[in-house]
Design a protein around this motif. Structure first.
Motif, mmCIF file in Angstrom:
data_model
loop_
_atom_site.group_PDB
_atom_site.id
_atom_site.type_symbol
_atom_site.label_atom_id
_atom_site.label_comp_id
_atom_site.label_asym_id
_atom_site.label_seq_id
_atom_site.Cartn_x
_atom_site.Cartn_y
_atom_site.Cartn_z
ATOM 1 N N GLU A 234 -0.431 -17.551 -35.144
ATOM 2 C CA GLU A 234 -0.638 -18.585 -34.135
ATOM 3 C C GLU A 234 -1.969 -19.294 -34.316
ATOM 4 O OE1 GLU A 234 0.425 -18.138 -30.193
ATOM 5 O OE2 GLU A 234 2.490 -17.754 -30.821
ATOM 6 N N ASP A 235 -2.776 -18.786 -35.255
ATOM 7 C CA ASP A 235 -4.113 -19.372 -35.441
ATOM 8 C C ASP A 235 -3.988 -20.779 -35.997
ATOM 9 O OD1 ASP A 235 -4.471 -16.725 -34.942
ATOM 10 O OD2 ASP A 235 -4.979 -16.218 -37.014
ATOM 11 N N GLU A 236 -3.214 -20.892 -37.064
ATOM 12 C CA GLU A 236 -3.124 -22.168 -37.750
ATOM 13 C C GLU A 236 -2.141 -23.068 -37.014
ATOM 14 O OE1 GLU A 236 -2.842 -23.333 -42.475
ATOM 15 O OE2 GLU A 236 -1.501 -21.860 -41.606
ATOM 16 N N PRO A 237 -2.389 -24.390 -37.010
ATOM 17 C CA PRO A 237 -1.420 -25.292 -36.399
ATOM 18 C C PRO A 237 -0.054 -25.121 -37.038
ATOM 19 C CG PRO A 237 -3.419 -26.470 -36.993
ATOM 20 C CD PRO A 237 -3.547 -25.090 -37.536
ATOM 21 N N TYR A 238 0.981 -25.293 -36.216
ATOM 22 C CA TYR A 238 2.340 -25.055 -36.655
ATOM 23 C C TYR A 238 2.726 -25.848 -37.904
ATOM 24 C CZ TYR A 238 7.398 -24.887 -36.615
ATOM 25 O OH TYR A 238 8.695 -24.725 -36.992
ATOM 26 N N LEU A 239 2.557 -27.143 -37.833
ATOM 27 C CA LEU A 239 3.034 -27.982 -38.926
ATOM 28 C C LEU A 239 2.330 -27.672 -40.234
ATOM 29 C CD1 LEU A 239 3.475 -31.528 -37.390
ATOM 30 C CD2 LEU A 239 5.204 -30.128 -38.490
ATOM 31 N N GLU A 240 1.031 -27.450 -40.157
ATOM 32 C CA GLU A 240 0.280 -27.170 -41.376
ATOM 33 C C GLU A 240 0.784 -25.885 -42.030
ATOM 34 O OE1 GLU A 240 -3.848 -27.819 -41.043
ATOM 35 O OE2 GLU A 240 -4.345 -26.620 -42.813
ATOM 36 N N GLN A 241 1.043 -24.911 -41.199
ATOM 37 C CA GLN A 241 1.540 -23.640 -41.711
ATOM 38 C C GLN A 241 2.917 -23.800 -42.356
ATOM 39 O OE1 GLN A 241 1.232 -20.681 -38.694
ATOM 40 N NE2 GLN A 241 2.239 -19.092 -39.932
ATOM 41 N N GLU A 242 3.768 -24.520 -41.667
ATOM 42 C CA GLU A 242 5.107 -24.743 -42.214
ATOM 43 C C GLU A 242 5.027 -25.501 -43.535
ATOM 44 O OE1 GLU A 242 8.094 -26.312 -39.506
ATOM 45 O OE2 GLU A 242 8.912 -27.539 -41.133
ATOM 46 N N ALA A 243 4.169 -26.519 -43.583
ATOM 47 C CA ALA A 243 4.023 -27.313 -44.800
ATOM 48 C C ALA A 243 3.534 -26.437 -45.951
ATOM 49 C CB ALA A 243 3.051 -28.469 -44.556
ATOM 50 N N ARG A 244 2.560 -25.594 -45.659
ATOM 51 C CA ARG A 244 2.017 -24.729 -46.706
ATOM 52 C C ARG A 244 3.073 -23.767 -47.233
ATOM 53 N NH1 ARG A 244 -3.489 -23.652 -47.198
ATOM 54 N NH2 ARG A 244 -3.780 -24.317 -45.035
ATOM 55 N N GLU A 245 3.855 -23.223 -46.316
ATOM 56 C CA GLU A 245 4.929 -22.313 -46.738
ATOM 57 C C GLU A 245 5.934 -23.019 -47.634
ATOM 58 O OE1 GLU A 245 6.992 -20.449 -43.494
ATOM 59 O OE2 GLU A 245 5.142 -19.503 -42.783
ATOM 60 N N THR A 246 6.334 -24.198 -47.208
ATOM 61 C CA THR A 246 7.300 -24.948 -48.008
ATOM 62 C C THR A 246 6.710 -25.260 -49.388
ATOM 63 O OG1 THR A 246 7.979 -25.972 -45.941
ATOM 64 C CG2 THR A 246 8.887 -26.899 -47.953
#
Lengths: 279, 279
Positions: A234-246
């Motif tokens: 939950e630390d990192e913003p949602y979208l940034e995390q999702e983008a990094r994973e992708t």
DNA sequence: CCAAGTTTCCTTATGCGATAAAGTATTTGC
DNA sequence: GCAAATACTTTATCGCATAAGGAAACTTGG
């Protein structure tokens, strides 16, 4: 803003891009001594774009940081477009230097490192994403970056055509995902609304305005129910995390398919690419 | 220009986006009768952006096409930002309709068709690429488009998490490559210089300005020598062709890896995704 | 039929953007 | 000291979004 390179005097721009900074004999020209320099203007402009974004990059803003008027900058650059081209190449100096200094043991780690460096680079200088790829800048530093990856892939035994395609695919993979990540950060800075708050408000509104959402979009609703749109940390913003994973998973699969292509299973020894090879 | 959705009055925008066009009883309101309508303004704005690009989209330009002043549009939309949101959702109506009407026999052809429709859509409305994904519009039509792909992938047996990732990867693949293709077309229209001419001039300049190119960039030069930067056909512009090829091959590999995941080789029968499944 | 209220549409003004044009200041070689 | 060249400033133009205020058109209550 979408910047197309090579709008004005193309020769002037190319000369500036490829000029050799080492020979500066300063031949005692007539006229008032310049108080600034092209490099200084470019560096200042980069710092404006880095901190305030491309939309805040105005000749006035750059001039102000240098204690000058907007018009005074036109002594150094012919137009704002030319300035952006110089900024672009200047910024790419960073990852180009790093790519040339890379000493990864094998092509896969080298390519991975290359892609991650590019990711970090775009996060630092997201305004470069607004320079069109359709009319590229053609400065030395982007060539250096490309050459370094090409060298790695060539060493791995890939054909020229495949090197070209791999570069395109990787670059696109990084750019697309990092753009989302960068814009998520910027949107927060520009609008003042943090991401989670934005989403919270919006989903409340969505329920209000589309009360039949679950019946209209059953699969999406079931996915949401199953937690498909919740991230681990939950630390990192949602979208940034999702983008990094992708990005990570995409990178892995590109590399996997390259590897499979280079050493085709148990059917034989590693061999060179069957396509055209370099001389 | 990078448009972030939800800048102004979010409730107003969401209401407009999700309003039901069927119930228009026109309850004889007091005051002067409107001569235009939100839909008309939005459609006109879309046609401006389609033909002249996002950078030519101004309130004045839209007003002019309707024989009105720029200010008169503010009766229908609260701001230019809101107008762009409405335009965005309106445009996505096309692929959403088509996606819902799709009758492909299996998930793979359906997904392929979905991606190709999206490609064509972005080529028709490239300005939609300038709307930020970080603050998405959240209109009904993009949800419809997503729901249709999610339905296909769910039917194929993918887990919610994997559906989400696949959507992100596919969308990014299309967007990145089609952006290059679209910008290549637009650059020609905006600058008046055809692509091949631009490249011809630029490579001449490059030789002039960087005579040591082949020694500085040996791998790239060898690749060029080997014809890695020459396309098969000459009818289509170079960049667009390259972008399309990269898109096709990327799409194929994404689908291949999905297929491999769904029916894992000869090791066993087709089985459902081991991750969380839908209720 | 008229007045009040409401809504559309127009004119005008503000402030910011790039940059053209023209003026001022500073430095050189002569 | 002067002419030429160069750096820098001021001013002006045009296009942009949009705030503010007013005019015109329409409905309703009398």
């Amino acid at each position: 803003m979408v910047v197309y390179a090579g709008q004005g005097d193309a020769r002037r721009a190319m000369t500036l891009l490829w000029r050799d900074r080492r020979d500066r004999p300063e031949p005692a020209a007539p006229g008032r001594r310049p108080e600034l320099s092209v490099d200084l203007v470019v560096e200042t402009a980069v710092s404006v774009a880095d901190t305030d974004g491309m939309e805040a990059l105005s000749m006035r803003a750059v001039g102000e940081r240098l204690g000058r008027t907007a018009m005074s900058l036109y002594t150094y650059v012919a137009s704002k477009n030319e300035l952006v081209e110089l900024m672009y190449d200047h910024a790419f100096g960073e990852p180009a230097d790093a790519a040339e200094a890379d000493d990864s043991p094998d092509w896969r780690t080298a390519t991975e490192a290359w892609a991650h460096r590019l990711w970090d680079f775009y996060l630092r200088h997201p305004w470069t994403l607004e320079v069109s790829l359709a009319r590229p800048v053609l400065g030395p530093n982007e060539y250096r970056l490309l050459e370094s990856l090409a060298g790695v892939l060539h060493g791995a035994g890939l054909s020229p055509a495949r090197i070209r395609n791999t570069y395109g695919t990787l670059h696109n993979l990084v750019r697309g995902q990092v753009q989302t990540a960068a814009e998520a950060r910027r949107a927060e800075a520009v609008t003042g609304v943090p991401e989670d708050e934005w989403w919270y408000e919006r989903s409340a509104l969505l329920e209000e305005v589309a009360p039949d959402f679950t019946t209209r979009f059953p699969v999406l609703s079931a996915m949401a129910e199953a937690g498909a749109f919740v991230n681990e940390t939950e630390d990192e913003p949602y979208l940034e995390q999702e983008a990094r994973e992708t990005f990570r998973s995409g990178l892995a699969s590109v590399l996997d398919s390259l590897e499979a292509h280079l050493s085709p299973g148990d059917r034989g020894p590693r061999r060179a690419d069957p396509d055209t090879t370099l001389t």
